[in-house]
Design an enzyme around this catalytic site. Structure first.
Site, PDB file in Angstrom:
ATOM      1  N   SER A 181       0.911  -1.332  -0.077  1.00 18.58           N
ATOM      2  CA  SER A 181      -0.057  -0.090  -0.146  1.00 18.58           C
ATOM      3  C   SER A 181       0.844   1.217  -0.156  1.00 18.58           C
ATOM      4  O   SER A 181       0.175   2.281  -0.254  1.00 18.58           O
ATOM      5  CB  SER A 181      -1.133  -0.019   1.025  1.00 18.58           C
ATOM      6  OG  SER A 181      -0.321   0.455   2.406  1.00 18.58           O
ATOM      7  N   LYS A 193       1.456   4.541   7.065  1.00 13.16           N
ATOM      8  CA  LYS A 193       0.489   5.542   6.009  1.00 13.16           C
ATOM      9  C   LYS A 193       1.092   6.698   5.893  1.00 13.16           C
ATOM     10  O   LYS A 193       1.887   7.256   6.924  1.00 13.16           O
ATOM     11  CB  LYS A 193      -0.752   5.592   6.306  1.00 13.16           C
ATOM     12  CG  LYS A 193      -1.701   4.023   6.132  1.00 13.16           C
ATOM     13  CD  LYS A 193      -1.858   3.838   4.521  1.00 13.16           C
ATOM     14  CE  LYS A 193      -2.463   2.427   4.604  1.00 13.16           C
ATOM     15  NZ  LYS A 193      -1.638   1.437   4.901  1.00 13.16           N
TER      16      LYS A 193
END
Lengths: 430, 141
Positions: B62, B99
């Site tokens: 991701s 993230k």
């Protein structure tokens, strides 16, 4: 007004801060496994024996410290508690990180235990309470470990301030006892046994004399306490009144003896295995003794079967008194050999064994015996120094009597079914 | 989604000491001895604040756009203040995740760097906390 914190600012005079990690082992686990937050967590001793750390949620369930695991297993299961076996490698590393963080606040500090340190705040500028809060915030951010900070003019009072901070959530983990007007009422609420350096045995002697709280002790006549009990107890009296007796690296006498005992991974039935275990524990105990620069006068060896099995409980023990207090593993091993046949019983499945070193004296204050062989003692001392240096980081050299395979050894891999189910319960930090 | 596979504690490196190759004779010190410098220590380069620095391993893709790949090692410094744009390790509903943190209209948002994954908004009821700020990626070629 309440017993809260008052602010004060200037260059700080003689003042100590005791920084104590909250539920340290549990907090270490939580840093890496956020799912452990807001649920009961306990950490067990080696071999799944006893509860050695509890989260606040576990304390609220009424789980006492040190209770055998099987006694609270159902209760823990009913509340979906996480049960972890202890991970000392992790705790030691996290402890190092906390101590390194504390060292950035002041160079004068003392690591008191794996999860506690005394800091001297003297000479720092600012408000002690603000500094305490900054310490707490920084340790939490850098390491993820929550701490409580107790600030006071003496180490003994700092211990009490810390205890107070932990038990009064409105203080948010930091309490400066030197600025409170409620010192007497706080001391009145501290049980005598909880006072640093007093302990259970001494408190049992003090209570019948009407000394039941820290306040009573603070009011006692120090000279009388010294005559009746010890210099150390008298110093505690003065410390409670705010007079510094224990500086950094100084503590009241608490270590009356050194014990090393472990539960076996599987029951031990032969004298050979029992001897291996006793030798191993003895070698560890002697190492601790030398680390603290002490010599022991008395060696006690004991072994016992499971107190919860079907066979009647028995806990045989035997003691050896050295003519001259010693710190030599060799000499103690010889003594242990003579004690072992008095402890061993055939037909008993031993569950645990241990050694106890008592009659401890500082190594430089040992009274030599008239017939003592000084050259042997000197040779032994040198050998022990070499041994300790070799084994300092990792055990590399051991006595043959400790055994090699050690089938009795405490298993670190937890075998209790509840524990295995909990592992799958704990999400891997994926 | 990229998730953290495991967290490693840092072993303090043995300090590398320069080896003196020149033999030193009494009266004639090596002329090179004056110019000795410390060996280069990667720990020193990557770790600014040792007590607050942790290693974590990445699983998933991701964050590929940020050069963070499956199996990479991340250096995380907990003492740094996270800002909008920092790559962070965050705790979200009990999971550790890597993230990019953005502050949008005063609210934190977690952005993946791979169009396959959605942006995660942090709602009031979400359990959310920044665990640490990622300072370096160690990626084998």
């Amino acid at each position: 007004m309440g017993c809260g914190n008052q602010r004060h600012s200037s260059v700080i005079g003689p003042l100590f801060a005791l920084v104590d990690c909250n539920n340290f082992y549990v907090s270490c686990e939580r840093v890496f496994n956020p799912k452990l937050h807001r649920r009961p967590v306990v950490v067990l001793s080696n071999n799944d024996g006893c509860v050695v750390a509890r989260s606040e949620e576990a304390k609220a369930l009424g789980i006492p410290m040190g209770i055998p695991y099987f006694r609270v297993r159902e209760l823990l299961e009913d509340h979906q508690a996480a049960v972890l076996s202890s991970n000392y490698t992790l705790y030691a590393d996290m402890s190092n990180r906390v101590m390194q963080t504390l060292a950035t606040f002041t160079p004068s500090f003392e690591i008191y235990s794996i999860d506690e340190a005394f800091l001297s705040l003297q000479g720092l500028s600012g408000d002690p309470l603000t500094i305490g809060r900054r310490i707490r915030r920084t340790v939490l951010q850098w390491t993820g470990i929550p701490v409580s900070v107790g600030i006071a003019p003496t180490k003994t009072l700092a211990k009490i301030a810390n205890h107070w901070a932990k038990n009064h959530p409105d203080l948010e983990g930091v309490f400066d006892i030197s600025r409170t007007e409620c010192l007497p009422s706080i001391l009145e609420q501290i049980d005598i046994e909880k006072v640093w350096g007093i302990g259970r045995r001494l408190s049992e002697k003090l209570r019948p004399l009407g000394i039941r709280t820290a306040w009573h002790l603070a009011q006692a006549n120090a000279g009388w306490i010294q005559k009746r009990f010890s210099v150390s107890a008298a110093r505690t009296v003065l410390e409670l009144r705010g007079q510094v007796c224990f500086r950094l690296e100084e503590s009241p006498e608490v270590n009356q003896n050194i014990m090393v005992s472990r539960s076996f991974g599987q029951p031990v039935r032969t004298i050979e295995h029992l001897q291996e275990a006793v030798s191993t524990y003895l070698s560890r105990a002697a190492e601790k003794l030398r680390q603290q620069k002490l010599c022991a006068q008395i060696l006690t060896v004991f072994a016992r079967n499971s107190p919860f099995g079907s066979a009647p409980f028995c806990c045989p023990s035997a003691s050896f008194i050295f003519e001259t207090a010693t710190q030599s593993t060799l000499e103690m091993m010889k003594a242990a050999q003579t004690l072992l046949p008095r402890v061993y019983r055939p037909n008993i499945a031993f569950h645990k064994a241990g050694v106890l070193l008592s009659g401890l004296v500082p190594a430089d204050k040992v009274q030599p015996n008239l017939f003592d062989n000084v050259s042997v003692r000197r040779r032994d001392n040198r050998l022990m120094q070499v041994l300790d240096r070799l084994n300092a980081a990792r055990k590399q050299v051991f006595f043959a009597s400790e055994g090699i395979r050690q089938p009795w050894r405490t298993s670190f891999r937890c075998k209790s079914p509840a524990f295995t189910t909990r592992w799958s319960d704990l999400p891997i930090v994926s | 989604m990229a998730v953290i596979k495991s967290i490693h504690r840092i072993r303090r490196s043995k300090r590398a000491f320069p080896v003196f190759t020149a033999r030193i004779r009494a009266g004639f010190p090596s002329p090179a001895a004056d110019y000795e410098e410390n060996k280069l220590d990667l720990n020193q380069y990557l770790i600014k604040n040792p007590p607050a620095t942790f290693f974590v391993r990445v699983s998933g893709d991701s964050m590929e756009g940020a050069g963070i790949h499956d199996g990479d090692l991340l250096v995380v410094d907990r003492s740094l203040e996270p800002r909008s744009g920092s790559v962070v390790i965050a705790v979200i509903n009990g999971e550790l995740t890597v993230k990019r943190l953005r502050i949008r209209r005063g609210k934190p948002v977690l952005e993946p760097e791979n169009s396959k994954y959605p942006v995660q908004e942090i709602k009031k009821e979400t359990e959310f906390e920044v665990w640490g700020v990622v300072t370096n990626v160690i990626h084998p070629l």
